[in-house]
Design a protein around this motif. Structure first.
Motif, PDB file in Angstrom:
ATOM      1  N   UNK A   5       0.841  -1.206   0.000  1.00  0.00           N
ATOM      2  CA  UNK A   5       0.000   0.000   0.000  1.00  0.00           C
ATOM      3  C   UNK A   5       0.874   1.253   0.000  1.00  0.00           C
ATOM      4  N   UNK A   6       1.937   1.224   0.782  1.00  0.00           N
ATOM      5  CA  UNK A   6       2.839   2.373   0.855  1.00  0.00           C
ATOM      6  C   UNK A   6       3.575   2.556  -0.475  1.00  0.00           C
ATOM      7  N   UNK A   7       4.023   1.445  -1.066  1.00  0.00           N
ATOM      8  CA  UNK A   7       4.696   1.514  -2.377  1.00  0.00           C
ATOM      9  C   UNK A   7       3.750   2.125  -3.412  1.00  0.00           C
ATOM     10  N   UNK A   8       2.500   1.668  -3.414  1.00  0.00           N
ATOM     11  CA  UNK A   8       1.511   2.174  -4.373  1.00  0.00           C
ATOM     12  C   UNK A   8       1.289   3.674  -4.155  1.00  0.00           C
ATOM     13  N   UNK A  36       8.296   7.465   4.339  1.00  0.00           N
ATOM     14  CA  UNK A  36       9.746   7.341   4.182  1.00  0.00           C
ATOM     15  C   UNK A  36      10.250   5.908   4.311  1.00  0.00           C
ATOM     16  N   UNK A  37       9.378   4.967   4.634  1.00  0.00           N
ATOM     17  CA  UNK A  37       9.809   3.580   4.825  1.00  0.00           C
ATOM     18  C   UNK A  37      10.115   2.863   3.514  1.00  0.00           C
ATOM     19  N   UNK A 156      -3.274   5.055   7.621  1.00  0.00           N
ATOM     20  CA  UNK A 156      -3.912   4.361   6.492  1.00  0.00           C
ATOM     21  C   UNK A 156      -5.013   5.224   5.879  1.00  0.00           C
ATOM     22  N   UNK A 157      -5.841   5.810   6.738  1.00  0.00           N
ATOM     23  CA  UNK A 157      -6.934   6.662   6.269  1.00  0.00           C
ATOM     24  C   UNK A 157      -6.394   7.865   5.503  1.00  0.00           C
TER      25      UNK A 157
END
Length: 171
Positions: A5-8, A36-37, A156-157
């Motif tokens: 989700x973060x990559x996207x 930043x992860x 997330x939201x």
């Protein structure tokens, strides 16, 4: 946090050439840390300021003391002033987000009782402010676990809301 989700999220912002600047209260830097992860986050994240204490909301972001007194530090009014202050202070991003909320046993603030899990998000993009006022459901039972569950779900939201905003059809 869901790495995919973060990559996207990061790739969507990179593709649209959008950088982000954050003002965090309830998340206390978790939003910026999450973005930043993923390698390459510097193409997206300009920075974040943690204004956990109301005094910093006033001195750094220009939140009016009257707003804090009348609505509390955990209110949509405060969050909108935070995002506006962020835009004025750091004018080098395309998107700005501010977040406040309640991640522990609620106290009565300014005569208003806030609910546990109540979060307020203000996103500034293309000269518009998009507001979100939501209660985050939680399932944990330990107070520390609840706090962190609320903070993670808030991040997330925020990521979801930002993607909605940047793909909103232009009127």
């Amino acid at each position: 946090m869901d790495i995919e989700k973060i990559k996207k999220f990061n790739s969507e912002l990179i593709e649209k050439k959008i950088t982000i600047c954050c003002a965090e209260s309830i998340t206390a830097g978790l939003l910026a840390s999450t973005i930043a992860s993923i390698p390459g986050a510097s193409s997206v994240l300009k920075g974040s300021i943690v204004t956990y204490n109301p005094e910093l909301k006033i001195s750094i972001l220009g939140v009016k003391p009257e707003t804090l007194f009348k609505h509390s530090a955990e209110s949509i009014e405060t969050t909108v002033e935070m995002v506006n202050g962020l835009v004025k202070t750091y004018s080098n991003a395309e998107l700005y987000v501010a977040v406040t909320g309640v991640a522990s046993e609620p106290l009565e603030n300014s005569g208003v009782i806030k609910k546990w899990g109540q979060v307020y998000i203000a996103i500034y993009y293309n000269n518009e402010i998009y507001e979100t006022d939501k209660i985050i459901d939680f399932i944990k039972t330990d107070e520390i676990e609840i706090r962190n569950e609320i903070r993670e779900k808030t991040v997330d939201l925020i990521l979801e809301k930002i993607l909605e905003v940047i793909y909103k059809p232009v009127s």
